[in-house]
Scaffold this motif. Structure first.
Motif: not given
Length: 335
Positions: A84-90, A145, A148-150
């Motif tokens: 939830e703290n990433s830019d991924l649509p989850t 993406q 590329s997630t950190d």
């Protein structure tokens, strides 16, 4: 199968407890089908706070009696919370019943995002080739993406094993273990494949967040807009070529490719452009072979589950799966 009325009662009690006595109602409970590893129930949670009604669309994911693979609700729940703290649509993680004390089986409840899943959307005759190609490109960009997630900044190694061996040898060992725990008869084709895969396992390209079951059937679409990437139960840290091998293996061609418009080379080239990383084709072929092996192991696990009376679908390794796997091992000289 647990009747809906019992699921409704269990959910209501569980949610009321989690909400510290706030009245909770479960509305519109509906089983939307059995994933091959989870039971999925959609519903709305209705609460009344100071005379104002609030409604939240949710989904309950519970361990079935049996399926193709066993995974851990604790890990999936924690991972969704971190993502939830990433830019991924989850989807957001809401509540966890880790041991099934409330809901009968280990379960998690997460937000229900808008959109629909269609694992054959890239072959949808109602869409033009141009529209389908655009969708395929957006799926590829979503995979880029993910990779590329950190994961270090998000602290994912606290949930996903970030120590020890990662990549090809570790994944081969893990899935051989699943095979040995579930096989009921000699499977010389798989023994042959394991030996070949072990002898030729590549070094990892780099370490990324791997989804491990990336496909259109795990992507929610609202029209042509991606609203969520689902089913993170197999996710781990590993080699990005694992996901690329999964989406370009021949057994999944109908899901990920479009005849005459989007082949495996197109997908790989688009991925390279999106990530800036060059894909080693030799290593990718190993991961494609591994993906067919993994498919076969899932079928062995599914058959064991059926024969144990824990599922109602008699999976077993098909001739197509085994021949595709052997073609890889022999033709690519993975020995």
């Amino acid at each position: 199968m647990t009747p809906p009325s019992e699921i409704d009662d269990r959910l209501t009690r569980f949610l009321s407890d989690q909400l510290d006595g706030v009245g909770a109602r479960v509305v519109g409970l509906n089983r939307i089908g059995v994933g091959r590893s989870r039971d999925n129930w959609v519903f709305d949670l209705v609460t009344d706070r100071k005379g104002t009604e609030h409604r939240e669309p949710l989904i309950l994911r519970s361990d079935p009696d049996g399926g193709l693979v066993d995974t851990d609700r604790n890990v999936e729940f924690a991972l969704l919370g971190m993502l939830e703290n990433s830019d991924l649509p989850t989807p957001g993680a809401r509540w966890l019943d880790a041991d099934g004390r409330w809901l009968g089986r280990p379960s998690l409840i997460m937000q229900r995002c808008p959109g629909d899943c269609d694992y054959r959307v890239l072959s949808d005759s109602q869409r033009t080739i141009t529209q389908r190609r655009a969708l395929a490109e957006s799926f590829c960009e979503l995979l880029a993406q993910v990779h590329s997630t950190d994961w270090q900044a998000l602290g994912l190694s606290a949930v996903l094993d970030g120590s020890g061996q990662l990549g090809a040898p570790a994944e081969l060992d893990a899935w051989e273990k699943v095979l040995r725990q579930n096989q009921l008869e000699p499977l010389p084709e798989l023994d042959f494949a394991i030996a070949g895969l072990r002898a030729s396992a590549p070094e990892p390209a780099r370490t990324v967040l791997v989804h491990a079951d990336f496909k259109p059937g795990n992507i929610l679409l609202d029209g042509d807009r991606i609203t969520a990437l689902l089913d993170w139960e197999l996710a781990h840290l590993g080699d990005p070529l694992e996901d690329l091998g999964w989406v370009t293996q021949p057994l999944r061609r109908g899901e990920h490719l479009i005849d005459g418009a989007w082949d495996a080379d197109d997908l790989i080239a688009h991925y390279e452009g999106a990530t800036g990383f060059e894909v080693d084709r030799t290593s990718l072929r190993w991961w494609q072979a591994f993906s067919t092996f993994k498919t076969a192991v899932m079928q062995v696990s599914g058959l064991r589950s059926f024969l144990d009376g824990r599922s109602d679908e008699p999976f077993r390794p098909t001739r197509r799966v085994l021949s595709t796997l052997l073609d890889f091992v022999v033709k690519e000289d993975l020995r």
